[in-house]
Design an enzyme around this catalytic site. Structure first.
Site, PDB file in Angstrom:
ATOM      1  N   ASP A 196       1.735 -10.486   0.081  1.00 15.40           N
ATOM      2  CA  ASP A 196       2.744  -9.470  -0.218  1.00 15.40           C
ATOM      3  C   ASP A 196       4.097 -10.161  -0.334  1.00 15.40           C
ATOM      4  O   ASP A 196       4.520 -10.858   0.605  1.00 15.40           O
ATOM      5  CB  ASP A 196       2.803  -8.422   0.889  1.00 15.40           C
ATOM      6  CG  ASP A 196       1.576  -7.523   0.922  1.00 15.40           C
ATOM      7  OD1 ASP A 196       0.661  -7.737   0.093  1.00 15.40           O
ATOM      8  OD2 ASP A 196       1.522  -6.619   1.779  1.00 15.40           O
ATOM      9  N   ASP A 226      -3.612   5.495  -1.948  1.00 12.39           N
ATOM     10  CA  ASP A 226      -2.904   5.213  -0.700  1.00 12.39           C
ATOM     11  C   ASP A 226      -2.702   6.527   0.052  1.00 12.39           C
ATOM     12  O   ASP A 226      -1.992   7.421  -0.432  1.00 12.39           O
ATOM     13  CB  ASP A 226      -1.557   4.560  -0.986  1.00 12.39           C
ATOM     14  CG  ASP A 226      -1.702   3.279  -1.796  1.00 12.39           C
ATOM     15  OD1 ASP A 226      -2.671   2.543  -1.548  1.00 12.39           O
ATOM     16  OD2 ASP A 226      -0.862   3.024  -2.671  1.00 12.39           O
TER      17      ASP A 226
END
Length: 243
Positions: A8, A131
């Protein structure tokens, strides 16, 4: 089952956020390419790259991602996500060598994007991020909730041609509390391949996902903090018993 070590990227650095909250950030490395090379040396077949700045709408790490993908895509496959909300962005990431692009917010908010992307790039080049937070699909870098339930979004995009879903239970992301296998398995009813993300803390969590028939699992914090090695994770992802 595939294991995806996660990189990330925020402000060019390798970080992890707890439950997706920008103020709860831990910086692990300054060199994403170096991290990718280390994962390759340990035997990974995939890497999961995320542009957190683009996901949050505050910038872009596309050049960093370009450098990583171009250096490693001849040896492994790279899955890229984070704020890729139009066809041209998806195209640009695929053109630099990404094997698969993960679309999140746009899949929930732009009804015509996924059919157009499937037609332009093929279903194998695409995945949709589902998500979940508090029973709804989170969007815009997880800062807002849409009116869609996870199963609704999953069914919608599978009907539009998507074959791979990336499921994250946001409450578990970065918390080392175990993945939400129940939530991930529920999405398998659509017939799609499901990759689980969020909460992995041990090889046992990976093995459980493998035994559940999931297509893949994404691991971040546990690797960076040494809870287990990538090699141990890869073994668990093969459903092999621990030695």
């Amino acid at each position: 089952m595939d294991l995806f070590p996660a990189i990330d990227i925020r402000n060019g650095r390798v970080v992890r956020l707890e439950q997706g909250e920008p103020e709860r950030q831990t910086i692990y490395q300054d060199d994403p390419l170096g991290v990718a090379e280390d994962f390759i040396a340990q035997g990974t077949r995939w890497i999961h790259l995320v542009d957190l700045d683009r996901a949050l709408g505050v910038g872009s790490n596309l050049e960093v991602i370009r450098r990583v993908v171009q250096r490693v895509s001849d040896r492994i496959q790279v899955q890229v996500g984070g704020g890729l909300r139009d066809l041209e962005l998806v195209r640009s990431v695929l053109e630099i060598g990404a094997s698969r692009v993960v679309v999140g917010t746009a899949a929930a908010m732009q009804a015509d994007l996924i059919p157009a992307a499937v037609e332009a790039f093929g279903a194998e080049s695409l995945a949709v991020a589902v998500d979940a937070r508090d029973g709804f699909v989170a969007i815009r870098g997880w800062t807002e909730l849409s009116p869609l339930r996870p199963a609704e979004l999953a069914s919608q995009v599978v009907a539009q041609g998507i074959g791979t879903l990336v499921y994250t239970n946001i409450q578990r992301d970065g918390m080392l509390s175990g993945p939400d296998l129940f939530g991930a398995m529920a999405l398998q009813r659509t017939g799609a391949r499901v990759i689980a993300s969020g909460g992995v803390a041990s090889p046992a969590h990976i093995a459980d996902a493998c035994k559940a028939g999931l297509s893949g699992i994404i691991v971040g914090r546990a690797l960076y903090e040494g809870h287990f090695s990538l090699r141990e994770g890869l073994r668990a992802a093969s459903c092999a018993p621990a030695r």
